[in-house]
Design a protein around this motif. Structure first.
Motif, short mmCIF file in Angstrom:
data_model
loop_
_atom_site.label_atom_id
_atom_site.label_comp_id
_atom_site.label_asym_id
_atom_site.label_seq_id
_atom_site.Cartn_x
_atom_site.Cartn_y
_atom_site.Cartn_z
N VAL A 145 0.83 -1.21 0.00
CA VAL A 145 0.00 0.00 0.00
C VAL A 145 0.86 1.26 0.00
O VAL A 145 0.63 2.19 -0.78
N GLN A 146 1.89 1.27 0.85
CA GLN A 146 2.65 2.50 1.07
C GLN A 146 3.81 2.67 0.09
O GLN A 146 3.95 3.71 -0.55
N ALA A 147 4.66 1.65 -0.04
CA ALA A 147 5.84 1.78 -0.91
C ALA A 147 5.48 1.57 -2.38
O ALA A 147 5.98 2.29 -3.25
N LEU A 148 4.62 0.57 -2.66
CA LEU A 148 4.28 0.26 -4.04
C LEU A 148 3.04 1.01 -4.54
O LEU A 148 2.69 0.92 -5.72
N LYS A 149 2.36 1.74 -3.63
CA LYS A 149 1.19 2.54 -3.98
C LYS A 149 0.09 1.71 -4.65
O LYS A 149 -0.57 2.15 -5.59
N GLY A 150 -0.08 0.47 -4.17
CA GLY A 150 -1.08 -0.41 -4.75
C GLY A 150 -2.50 0.07 -4.48
O GLY A 150 -2.87 0.32 -3.34
#
Length: 390
Positions: free
Chosen positions: A165-170
């Motif tokens: 969610v946070q690093a890969l902005k999924g």
């Protein structure tokens, strides 16, 4: 400690009679057997062989120290068994090791074999230290003889879920797992991590740990337009999965948790591997104080360096040996209760345990495939994540 009959005969033969006394020039070292179990054949044999080598190096180093425990020189030997990564075989192997009266166990590799085997060791009062089994159930059974020197799925799944969610902005996150204790367990914890981070799971699929064709699952996934796909399973299948993703025109990032960040995945996936990411257990070998030295020892003895988790197997072996030294006994029932108080700087990092047998603040590393190689991006110590400069 029980001295083999053959050693007793040697001891008597080397003692000198002087008057009414018998004088022995040197005490004979008694064998202390460390049991080991992992898949040494089959698809996961590269993991098992790597683990076995780690145990062998630990035993070599311990014997070189000529340790004395309970006033008796000791000589450690290895009883290595192939559990084939199969839960039924794992239980058979566990009973065999118990019947052989081993002093302690390093293993197993898979959670699915470790969990049923742990009950057999517990009932026999023999400590077990797994270098790799991650399913939370392993240490939630209340068995005071069970430990691991790696992250649990709960810890790793939370990291992977948050990073999706946070690093890969999924935005649209899909999940597929192999239904094993490890794969499904990791996927379950990943879902919790995603939801805790405010993310959305749009689809969840499953397969088996023997499958080679994932196109039906991927075709269903494709309709949800995922931008991140989490794989709960091991390396060879991950390589096939990402190849089939690309063949179907799917551009989603493949994410794993402690399952495929190694050369096997890169070889199977080929060019499709580029951009894949995964959390793996521990700190990169290159960042560890003793990492290079350990890798060189592996190469010197086996003509091959660290494959994956041999440093953890080395440390798991020393957990048992350190506890024996602390208790001044090789009796499992005497030294076993002291394992929780064992703490030392191992090859894989700092080794210390919580009351349930899990590691205290286990480290994990976030990797990304760049230019056909796994490149470490960040290291997490508990809840603290530190970016790495490469």
């Amino acid at each position: 400690m029980k001295i083999p009959h053959s050693l007793k005969l040697v001891a008597l033969a080397t003692c000198l009679a002087t008057g009414s006394f018998i004088v022995c020039p040197a005490a004979i070292a008694a064998d202390v057997t460390i049991g080991f179990a992992a898949p040494l054949t089959g698809a996961s044999a590269h993991y098992g062989v790597d683990l076995k080598r780690g145990v062998e190096l630990a035993i070599d180093d311990a014997n070189a120290k000529k340790l004395v425990i309970g006033g008796q020189p000791v000589h450690f030997v290895l009883d290595a068994e192939d559990d084939q990564g199969d839960p039924r075989m794992g239980s058979q192997v566990a009973q065999k090791l118990v019947d052989s009266k081993v002093a302690g166990i390093v293993g197993h590799f898979n959670s699915g074999t470790s969990i049923p085997a742990s009950r057999i060791y517990y009932n026999a009062g023999i400590p077990m230290v797994s270098p790799t089994a991650t399913n939370p159930m392993l240490t939630s059974q209340g068995f005071k003889t069970v430990f691991r020197v790696t992250n649990s799925d709960a810890q790793m799944g939370q990291l992977a879920g948050h990073s999706a969610v946070q690093a890969l902005k999924g935005k649209n996150i899909a999940v597929i797992d192999d239904r094993t204790a490890f794969g499904q367990g990791m996927a379950d914890e990943f879902v919790k991590g995603v939801e805790a981070a405010g993310g959305k799971i749009v689809d969840r699929e499953f397969t088996t740990d023997k499958a080679v064709d994932f196109k039906s699952q991927l075709t269903r996934m494709k309709s949800f337009n995922p931008d991140v796909i989490f794989w709960g399973g091991l390396d060879q299948q991950a390589g096939m999965l990402i190849k089939q993703m690309r063949q179907l025109g799917m551009k989603a990032t493949l994410l794993g948790g402690g399952s495929f960040e190694n050369e096997t995945f890169l070889k199977v996936a080929g060019e499709s591997a580029e951009g894949a990411v995964s959390w793996d257990y521990g700190v990169p070998l290159s960042k560890l104080k003793a990492g290079k030295e350990f890798d060189n020892k592996m190469k010197a003895k086996y003509n091959e360096g660290v494959v994956a988790y041999s440093p953890s197997a080395y440390d798991a072996t020393w957990v048992l040996i350190n506890a024996m030294q602390k208790a001044n006994s090789t009796d499992p029932k005497v030294y076993g209760p002291l394992i929780r108080s064992v703490s030392f700087e191992g090859v894989s990092g700092n080794i210390a345990f919580m009351q349930n047998g899990d590691m205290k603040d286990p480290a994990a590393t976030f990797y990304k495939v760049i230019g056909g190689k796994w490149v470490p991006q960040a290291v997490a110590y508990g809840d603290k994540v530190e970016p790495l400069q490469n």
